[in-house]
Scaffold this motif. Structure first.
Motif, PDB file in Angstrom:
ATOM      1  N   ASP A 152       0.322 -36.570 -18.343  1.00 31.71           N
ATOM      2  CA  ASP A 152      -0.266 -35.876 -19.496  1.00 31.71           C
ATOM      3  C   ASP A 152      -1.777 -35.742 -19.330  1.00 31.71           C
ATOM      4  O   ASP A 152      -2.352 -34.711 -19.670  1.00 31.71           O
ATOM      5  CB  ASP A 152       0.035 -36.629 -20.793  1.00 31.71           C
ATOM      6  N   GLU A 153      -2.400 -36.779 -18.786  1.00 29.55           N
ATOM      7  CA  GLU A 153      -3.857 -36.742 -18.571  1.00 29.55           C
ATOM      8  C   GLU A 153      -4.214 -35.669 -17.547  1.00 29.55           C
ATOM      9  O   GLU A 153      -5.182 -34.918 -17.734  1.00 29.55           O
ATOM     10  CB  GLU A 153      -4.353 -38.113 -18.104  1.00 29.55           C
ATOM     11  N   ASP A 154      -3.445 -35.583 -16.480  1.00 26.62           N
ATOM     12  CA  ASP A 154      -3.679 -34.551 -15.464  1.00 26.62           C
ATOM     13  C   ASP A 154      -3.522 -33.158 -16.073  1.00 26.62           C
ATOM     14  O   ASP A 154      -4.323 -32.262 -15.806  1.00 26.62           O
ATOM     15  CB  ASP A 154      -2.691 -34.685 -14.302  1.00 26.62           C
ATOM     16  N   LEU A 155      -2.475 -32.984 -16.900  1.00 25.54           N
ATOM     17  CA  LEU A 155      -2.241 -31.686 -17.538  1.00 25.54           C
ATOM     18  C   LEU A 155      -3.395 -31.304 -18.449  1.00 25.54           C
ATOM     19  O   LEU A 155      -3.837 -30.163 -18.464  1.00 25.54           O
ATOM     20  CB  LEU A 155      -0.934 -31.710 -18.337  1.00 25.54           C
ATOM     21  N   LYS A 156      -3.883 -32.276 -19.221  1.00 26.33           N
ATOM     22  CA  LYS A 156      -4.985 -31.999 -20.145  1.00 26.33           C
ATOM     23  C   LYS A 156      -6.239 -31.609 -19.368  1.00 26.33           C
ATOM     24  O   LYS A 156      -6.939 -30.656 -19.728  1.00 26.33           O
ATOM     25  CB  LYS A 156      -5.256 -33.212 -21.027  1.00 26.33           C
ATOM     26  N   THR A 157      -6.531 -32.329 -18.307  1.00 31.31           N
ATOM     27  CA  THR A 157      -7.703 -32.023 -17.483  1.00 31.31           C
ATOM     28  C   THR A 157      -7.578 -30.643 -16.864  1.00 31.31           C
ATOM     29  O   THR A 157      -8.532 -29.851 -16.884  1.00 31.31           O
ATOM     30  CB  THR A 157      -7.877 -33.086 -16.377  1.00 31.31           C
ATOM     31  N   LEU A 158      -6.404 -30.338 -16.334  1.00 36.55           N
ATOM     32  CA  LEU A 158      -6.180 -29.029 -15.730  1.00 36.55           C
ATOM     33  C   LEU A 158      -6.350 -27.925 -16.768  1.00 36.55           C
ATOM     34  O   LEU A 158      -7.026 -26.930 -16.533  1.00 36.55           O
ATOM     35  CB  LEU A 158      -4.788 -28.977 -15.110  1.00 36.55           C
ATOM     36  N   PHE A 159      -5.768 -28.121 -17.950  1.00 32.47           N
ATOM     37  CA  PHE A 159      -5.876 -27.128 -19.015  1.00 32.47           C
ATOM     38  C   PHE A 159      -7.345 -26.915 -19.392  1.00 32.47           C
ATOM     39  O   PHE A 159      -7.807 -25.785 -19.517  1.00 32.47           O
ATOM     40  CB  PHE A 159      -5.073 -27.563 -20.244  1.00 32.47           C
ATOM     41  N   GLN A 160      -8.088 -27.998 -19.563  1.00 34.46           N
ATOM     42  CA  GLN A 160      -9.501 -27.900 -19.957  1.00 34.46           C
ATOM     43  C   GLN A 160     -10.330 -27.198 -18.889  1.00 34.46           C
ATOM     44  O   GLN A 160     -11.284 -26.484 -19.214  1.00 34.46           O
ATOM     45  CB  GLN A 160     -10.066 -29.287 -20.253  1.00 34.46           C
ATOM     46  N   ASN A 173     -14.042 -21.514 -22.480  1.00 31.79           N
ATOM     47  CA  ASN A 173     -14.833 -21.450 -23.713  1.00 31.79           C
ATOM     48  C   ASN A 173     -14.447 -22.528 -24.720  1.00 31.79           C
ATOM     49  O   ASN A 173     -15.019 -22.602 -25.802  1.00 31.79           O
ATOM     50  CB  ASN A 173     -14.751 -20.059 -24.347  1.00 31.79           C
ATOM     51  N   GLY A 174     -13.476 -23.363 -24.389  1.00 30.78           N
ATOM     52  CA  GLY A 174     -13.103 -24.490 -25.221  1.00 30.78           C
ATOM     53  C   GLY A 174     -12.416 -24.138 -26.530  1.00 30.78           C
ATOM     54  O   GLY A 174     -12.376 -24.947 -27.447  1.00 30.78           O
ATOM     55  N   ASP A 175     -11.804 -22.937 -26.593  1.00 25.58           N
ATOM     56  CA  ASP A 175     -11.160 -22.533 -27.852  1.00 25.58           C
ATOM     57  C   ASP A 175      -9.709 -23.000 -27.957  1.00 25.58           C
ATOM     58  O   ASP A 175      -9.023 -22.699 -28.923  1.00 25.58           O
ATOM     59  CB  ASP A 175     -11.245 -21.014 -28.047  1.00 25.58           C
ATOM     60  N   GLY A 176      -9.245 -23.754 -26.962  1.00 27.37           N
ATOM     61  CA  GLY A 176      -7.884 -24.276 -27.007  1.00 27.37           C
ATOM     62  C   GLY A 176      -6.837 -23.316 -26.487  1.00 27.37           C
ATOM     63  O   GLY A 176      -5.640 -23.559 -26.629  1.00 27.37           O
ATOM     64  N   GLU A 177      -7.268 -22.221 -25.864  1.00 24.77           N
ATOM     65  CA  GLU A 177      -6.351 -21.232 -25.300  1.00 24.77           C
ATOM     66  C   GLU A 177      -6.879 -20.751 -23.950  1.00 24.77           C
ATOM     67  O   GLU A 177      -8.085 -20.686 -23.746  1.00 24.77           O
ATOM     68  CB  GLU A 177      -6.207 -20.020 -26.224  1.00 24.77           C
ATOM     69  N   ILE A 178      -5.950 -20.419 -23.072  1.00 27.20           N
ATOM     70  CA  ILE A 178      -6.329 -19.853 -21.776  1.00 27.20           C
ATOM     71  C   ILE A 178      -6.043 -18.364 -21.819  1.00 27.20           C
ATOM     72  O   ILE A 178      -4.906 -17.941 -22.013  1.00 27.20           O
ATOM     73  CB  ILE A 178      -5.524 -20.496 -20.630  1.00 27.20           C
ATOM     74  N   GLY A 212       3.295 -15.222 -28.494  1.00 28.70           N
ATOM     75  CA  GLY A 212       3.086 -13.829 -28.120  1.00 28.70           C
ATOM     76  C   GLY A 212       1.677 -13.301 -28.308  1.00 28.70           C
ATOM     77  O   GLY A 212       1.471 -12.098 -28.367  1.00 28.70           O
ATOM     78  N   ASN A 213       0.669 -14.195 -28.335  1.00 28.35           N
ATOM     79  CA  ASN A 213      -0.705 -13.731 -28.550  1.00 28.35           C
ATOM     80  C   ASN A 213      -1.434 -13.366 -27.254  1.00 28.35           C
ATOM     81  O   ASN A 213      -2.603 -13.008 -27.275  1.00 28.35           O
ATOM     82  CB  ASN A 213      -1.507 -14.766 -29.339  1.00 28.35           C
ATOM     83  N   GLY A 214      -0.755 -13.448 -26.121  1.00 25.90           N
ATOM     84  CA  GLY A 214      -1.376 -13.074 -24.854  1.00 25.90           C
ATOM     85  C   GLY A 214      -2.255 -14.159 -24.262  1.00 25.90           C
ATOM     86  O   GLY A 214      -2.963 -13.920 -23.288  1.00 25.90           O
ATOM     87  N   LYS A 215      -2.208 -15.355 -24.841  1.00 25.79           N
ATOM     88  CA  LYS A 215      -2.977 -16.495 -24.345  1.00 25.79           C
ATOM     89  C   LYS A 215      -2.064 -17.719 -24.324  1.00 25.79           C
ATOM     90  O   LYS A 215      -1.031 -17.748 -24.992  1.00 25.79           O
ATOM     91  CB  LYS A 215      -4.178 -16.769 -25.244  1.00 25.79           C
ATOM     92  N   ILE A 216      -2.464 -18.726 -23.573  1.00 23.28           N
ATOM     93  CA  ILE A 216      -1.674 -19.939 -23.464  1.00 23.28           C
ATOM     94  C   ILE A 216      -2.409 -21.095 -24.135  1.00 23.28           C
ATOM     95  O   ILE A 216      -3.522 -21.448 -23.744  1.00 23.28           O
ATOM     96  CB  ILE A 216      -1.408 -20.285 -21.970  1.00 23.28           C
ATOM     97  N   LYS A 217      -1.794 -21.661 -25.161  1.00 19.88           N
ATOM     98  CA  LYS A 217      -2.329 -22.850 -25.840  1.00 19.88           C
ATOM     99  C   LYS A 217      -1.889 -24.092 -25.062  1.00 19.88           C
ATOM    100  O   LYS A 217      -0.938 -24.048 -24.288  1.00 19.88           O
ATOM    101  CB  LYS A 217      -1.801 -22.925 -27.271  1.00 19.88           C
ATOM    102  N   PHE A 218      -2.560 -25.216 -25.324  1.00 13.22           N
ATOM    103  CA  PHE A 218      -2.235 -26.444 -24.593  1.00 13.22           C
ATOM    104  C   PHE A 218      -0.773 -26.831 -24.773  1.00 13.22           C
ATOM    105  O   PHE A 218      -0.105 -27.210 -23.812  1.00 13.22           O
ATOM    106  CB  PHE A 218      -3.142 -27.608 -24.993  1.00 13.22           C
ATOM    107  N   GLU A 219      -0.262 -26.757 -25.999  1.00  9.63           N
ATOM    108  CA  GLU A 219       1.135 -27.147 -26.232  1.00  9.63           C
ATOM    109  C   GLU A 219       2.100 -26.254 -25.450  1.00  9.63           C
ATOM    110  O   GLU A 219       3.106 -26.739 -24.927  1.00  9.63           O
ATOM    111  CB  GLU A 219       1.469 -27.144 -27.720  1.00  9.63           C
ATOM    112  N   GLU A 220       1.792 -24.966 -25.355  1.00  5.10           N
ATOM    113  CA  GLU A 220       2.617 -24.058 -24.563  1.00  5.10           C
ATOM    114  C   GLU A 220       2.537 -24.448 -23.083  1.00  5.10           C
ATOM    115  O   GLU A 220       3.546 -24.475 -22.382  1.00  5.10           O
ATOM    116  CB  GLU A 220       2.162 -22.613 -24.761  1.00  5.10           C
ATOM    117  N   PHE A 221       1.334 -24.757 -22.654  1.00  4.21           N
ATOM    118  CA  PHE A 221       1.081 -25.184 -21.279  1.00  4.21           C
ATOM    119  C   PHE A 221       1.843 -26.476 -20.976  1.00  4.21           C
ATOM    120  O   PHE A 221       2.546 -26.590 -19.983  1.00  4.21           O
ATOM    121  CB  PHE A 221      -0.436 -25.380 -21.121  1.00  4.21           C
TER     122      PHE A 221
END
Length: 128
Positions: A8-16, A21-26, A59-68
């Motif tokens: 989980d820590e690796d996933l969070k680091t990778l996502f960040q 821009n730190g908005d919680g979405e990729i 379906g917003n065209g971005k990936i949130k952490f939970e989706e990731f």
């Protein structure tokens, strides 16, 4: 890289690292920038991004952490199968050549130097 699915820590680091821009979405542009920062070149950006967007549950065209994270957890078995298929000699490790081939399958490319850095980053116990 020895056999181990990302924590989980690796996933969070990778996502960040991707969420510039730190908005919680990729976004697509953040995804491309993140790959670039990892030293990966996107040869087929649309193919790669479409693969990522399969996990865009709202379906917003971005990936949130939970989706990731959900995607990574859901794909745990698939990741293990991919790892096993890349581990040609059954040693429990992925070589530089194996990783280069896998990147190519997803429309990505990297130099051997960059692949060494990626392996070093994820090879927590230093066993190759």
């Amino acid at each position: 890289m020895s056999r181990k699915v990302l924590s989980d820590e690796d996933l969070k680091t990778l996502f960040q690292n991707f969420d510039r821009n730190g908005d919680g979405e990729i976004s697509k542009s953040e995804f491309r920038q993140g790959l670039s920062l990892l030293g990966l070149r996107v040869e087929d950006g649309d193919k790669t991004w479409k693969y990522v967007l399969k996990n865009d549950q709202d379906g917003n065209g971005k990936i949130k952490f939970e989706e990731f994270k959900n995607f990574a957890v859901y794909r745990n078995g698939e990741l293990q199968k991919i790892f096993d298929s890349m581990d040609k000699d059954g040693s429990g490790k992925i070589s530089e050549e194996n990783l280069l081939e896998a990147l190519k399958e997803y429309g990505l490319s990297a130099t051997k130097s960059k692949v060494r850095k990626i392996i070093k980053h994820f090879d927590k116990n230093g066993d190759g």
